[in-house]
Design an enzyme around this catalytic site. Structure first.
Site, short mmCIF file in Angstrom:
data_model
loop_
_atom_site.label_atom_id
_atom_site.label_comp_id
_atom_site.label_asym_id
_atom_site.label_seq_id
_atom_site.Cartn_x
_atom_site.Cartn_y
_atom_site.Cartn_z
N CYS B 83 -1.41 24.26 -20.30
CA CYS B 83 -0.27 23.07 -20.33
C CYS B 83 -0.43 22.07 -19.26
O CYS B 83 0.10 21.39 -19.26
CB CYS B 83 0.99 22.83 -20.98
SG CYS B 83 0.18 24.79 -22.17
N SER B 208 8.15 21.56 -29.08
CA SER B 208 6.70 20.80 -29.24
C SER B 208 5.87 21.11 -30.64
O SER B 208 5.57 22.74 -30.66
CB SER B 208 6.36 20.55 -27.90
OG SER B 208 5.71 22.16 -27.39
N ILE B 210 1.71 20.55 -32.86
CA ILE B 210 0.27 20.36 -32.75
C ILE B 210 0.20 18.47 -32.38
O ILE B 210 0.55 18.10 -32.93
CB ILE B 210 0.10 20.49 -32.80
CG1 ILE B 210 0.28 22.96 -32.95
CG2 ILE B 210 -1.58 20.54 -33.08
CD1 ILE B 210 -0.58 23.41 -34.33
N HIS B 337 2.75 17.22 -28.11
CA HIS B 337 2.15 17.94 -26.74
C HIS B 337 0.76 18.46 -27.16
O HIS B 337 0.39 19.28 -26.67
CB HIS B 337 2.95 19.28 -25.65
CG HIS B 337 3.09 19.51 -25.50
ND1 HIS B 337 1.96 19.43 -24.21
CD2 HIS B 337 2.64 21.48 -25.58
CE1 HIS B 337 1.56 20.74 -23.15
NE2 HIS B 337 2.36 21.41 -23.73
#
Ligand SMILES: [Zn+2]
Ligand SMILES: [Zn+2]
Lengths: 162, 392, 392, 162
Positions: B83, B208, B210, B337
């Site tokens: 990430c 958060s 998808i 995100h």
């Protein structure tokens, strides 16, 4: 300990023994399965035309570049909504091969002829060439762009024929 | 080392982007960055793309993206740090310019997570932790990993679920004003508290979403930057650090050692006092993949003492007007995100903040001209902390 | 830009490495590079790992590799450029040092392809080409892609299958003397010619195998390098270029435009005459994923005129003693081709060649102290050409 | 053109319409399936001990560092063939959570308690905590490391119990 147990110390585990070296190998219990969903909204014109047996490319009205695969944006002129143009049915065979060893998801097909043909407007297309006698294929020969049914799936896709 | 400036930025709308394909989505951000900078493709010497992929179809996505965007034959690589991949891409582009290898470089973050279903995305994210010793037999999810932190943090310091919830409320508050955000909806504490548990004590609204989205920055050396712009933003530091893959090998479950290390390095490089960094920084984007992550970030970054980060949330000190405004973009929580896009998106947002180009409701007062991005990959497997500045 | 030296190298045995797991395999190369350089983990400032993965289980492999090797909290990223990923990792590490971001950097290439079966590896490689417009409906394989080149090349220039076969014979000849090679077996022209077609006109023995393996290089700035070694090898150039993802968009099927471009840039940077580069270069490693690729490489690199590369093979000019010795490691064909390791492995091999540390049967005479690596990702989607030198 | 055909211009193609936006989406005809084979040869000691209900870590004879997950190399001393040591059965619960939303390959299990426990020699282990009453779980409580059968697969793996 039983004789059976001696043969594989890992019988209660998802462990196999490598055939050659005899080393233990963990056999994944979590199979990953992926099947993608690919949006086509902006280039749907290609697929509606395909149903009518036409193959389309896009052309930039400003710089007159042709795009195949079709794309709606011209990155050079930075405009979108390019024009659709039809690819002529007749082309020239640029090169080809015969795929004998196939990817897993293509194992169910007969050996196929992978080919690239060139068309007017600087369009080249990679697809299959369907031909009865593979010995008759020659680089530089004329080929026709057609739409036909892909079996066993039963969907329609473009390919080349002599 | 040459100084490196941000010359232009681009950012797609975040969300479930079934209206475009992968390449069209990438082009949205690239096009905007080209237009923002005034640079044309042939001036770009190096491209770094971050894309975690797996949930989308192209296993080597750089080539099709470059082809679509008219960027061949520019040198290009893909970078990945889970990430934190977006920051890694900016770092690669930064090094290309700083080393003199490139005069102008592009970093693109792109993710199209909705090419797969939710269960498969959860599966793929979970596999990032540690495959054999954690995922294979015990199926942790990423919410699960952070829930292990949340539970221990609450236990040790007396924080409550409501404190975590306040992070979500704040980030949705600002996301409401961000036209690029996935969720543009203000929410209440009750909305968060009544949402279902995903991995206790974390609830749906602690997480958060998808997200599909792309973001791009164009970087240049000082002499080039001066030709193109009167208002460059400078990358003062972009420093990374790593921690163990196995969560079980971490010292504790209340801090992220790689975030502490990356922050220390970035502060040192940017000559910011490690004791009170929040006195220098006008605005920060921190990695709120889950609400607990933002609270721990406060502590790892030195915005609050260890065990007191949740008080910043409780006292609303990270809204505009507080001790340091955090995630005025809406954060990962509300903006969305898209895994490998997030780091680039943070740099885009902070560039806009420093140049006072964001919507007035979410514009931080810019006093010192310094902004910070904190981008975490995995549970700290990779962390990058970046400092942007109006002054060279 | 700071000059960058190679301080140490490491290389695992290539092959079907079911005797080790992914992490143990990575450690083999890292350990050797640490020992070769005399550097300990805490001195390393930056790590770039290349691993295409997908056929192996860790989707974000850098974190577990660093944990295993005691490299936390070093900053680290993964880089990918298909089969040129290894060069991309070296480039990233190079930029880290050249920019001053790191004093010492490690590039590790690793691939464990035998965690998946052959059909799945063929599948994953094929997906690299272009997913939607090529793979999805037409199932090209990577042998297939290169067979399209081979067929057209033979058609245009009158090369024969026997000419291609001679590449395989040469590379197996040298691989026989390389203890790290996957296949240590000399083969005859008849062996190649009688092997079954995989994608006509390419046969089994025209193809590089599926390989597990790792390789590592440790890079350092000039001042640091001098402390550790009296015999550094310098990276004079490591230049990349890209070409379209869709093979159908290429100008022709007899050359790789990105290889021509990358070579041009590398020669320019290393101040090598573009007309007769083979007069300067003592030894080259080129990307012979398939025999035709080595022949086209001769032409793209300027070792032969367009359409005459096959004559170098026919006349055995790329053995030791010929106009330029190529792939004395055995090449991808005999040494093996662990996708993202290959580029790093080439740099390791050429470092050893320049330092005259390889087995006598395959040691090139080192006259000018210059060596070249040519590493192709996909069918030229990404290409890196590197020039190593004994002189700074 | 029939009424049927009008509803979906793409009926002869693997194209579905997005429920919300109605945009066409190509539904992948090539499902990727991956199941990894992970060699365990060097750490087979762990798995043979597992069959005897013992959990092992490795320890470096030189620097005395303990490694769990077990690894045969000490990267600090650069030696291999580390010693095997047994992890004590009793540990302390460091933290836990309950996984409600699961990855695809774990959907067939009941909600599970994911936990980390610490043991002597600086060993911490992430695994499942099996407990009847989840309300009784407390950070800091004593837990036991055991080996039990994972159902429905039927293989043996380590877990925690109160
Ligand atoms: Zn145009
Ligand atoms: Zn030790």
């Amino acid at each position: 300990m039983s004789e059976d147990k001696k043969r594989n110390d890992y019988e209660n585990l998802p462990i196999i023994l490598d055939k050659k070296l005899g080393v233990p190998i963990w056999s994944d219990v979590r199979e990953l399965k992926l099947k993608y969903k690919m949006p086509l909204g902006k280039i749907k014109g290609f697929f509606t035309a395909l149903s009518e047996e036409k193959i389309l490319a896009t052309r930039c009205p400003k710089c007159e570049r042709t795009f195949f695969p079709p794309q709606v944006d011209c990155p050079y002129c930075r405009i979108n909504d390019l024009d659709w143009i039809e690819v002529p049915k007749e082309g020239i065979l640029e090169t080809y091969t015969i795929i004998t060893i196939k990817p897993t998801t293509f194992q169910h097909y007969e050996d196929y002829v992978l080919a690239i043909a060139s068309f007017e407007n600087n369009v080249k297309i990679l697809t299959w060439l369907k031909i009865d006698d593979k010995d008759k294929i020659k680089i530089g020969m004329k080929v026709k762009l057609t739409v036909s049914k892909r079996l066993p799936e039963g969907y329609y896709i473009y390919e080349l024929t002599p | 080392m040459r100084d490196v400036a941000i010359l232009g930025i681009g950012h797609s709308k975040f969300g479930k982007r079934t209206d475009v394909n992968f390449l069209e989505l990438g082009w949205e951000a690239i096009k905007e960055a080209l237009e923002d900078s005034g640079v044309s493709q042939e001036k770009i010497d190096f491209v770094a793309v971050s894309n975690f992929g797996l949930w989308s179809s192209e296993p080597s996505p750089v080539a099709p993206l470059l082809e679509y965007a008219g960027l061949n034959p520019t040198e290009a690589i893909r970078v990945e740090a889970a990430c934190a991949s977006g920051s890694a891409a900016v770092k690669a582009a930064y090094m290309a310019v700083a080393s003199g290898s490139a005069d102008i470089a592009l970093a693109l973050g792109i993710e199209k997570m909705h090419e797969s279903g939710t269960g498969d995305v959860v599966e793929l994210l979970a596999r990032i932790g540690n495959y054999f010793w954690e995922f294979e037999n015990f199926g942790p999810t990423f919410v699960g990993y952070y829930a292990l932190y949340a539970n221990r943090y609450m236990h040790d310091f007396g924080a409550r679920e409501e404190d975590l919830a306040k992070i979500a409320v704040k980030n949705h508050y600002y996301g409401f004003y961000n036209p690029k955000a996935q969720f543009r909806k203000k929410i209440t504490l009750e909305d968060v508290m009544s949402s279902p548990y995903i991995a206790w004590p974390l609830k749906l609204y602690d997480c958060s979403p998808i997200t599909d989205g792309s973001a791009a920055v164009i970087l240049a050396s000082e002499d080039i930057a001066k030709k193109y712009t009167d208002s460059p933003v400078w990358i003062k530091a972009i420093e990374g650090a790593t921690a163990t893959s196995n969560l079980s090998k971490r010292e504790n479950f209340i801090s992220i050692p790689s975030a502490i290390e990356a922050a220390k390095r970035a502060y040192k490089k940017a000559k910011i006092d490690l004791e009170k960094p929040y006195k220098y920084i006008d605005v920060a984007e921190v990695h709120d993949c889950f609400t607990i992550a933002e609270i721990i970030a406060y502590e790892d970054l030195g915005f609050a003492k260890r065990g007191e980060g949740f008080k910043l949330a409780r006292e609303e000190q990270t809204y505009i007007g507080g001790s340091i405004p955090v995630n005025l973009s809406g954060g990962l929580k509300s903006k969305g995100h898209p895994i490998a896009t997030t780091g680039v998106s943070m740099i885009v947002e902070l560039t806009k903040q420093l140049l006072q180009r964001v919507e007035p409701e979410r514009q931080a007062p810019i006093n010192n001209g310094l902004a910070l991005a904190h981008n975490v990959g995995g549970t700290g497997h990779y962390v990058f902390v970046s400092i942007l500045s109006l002054e060279k």
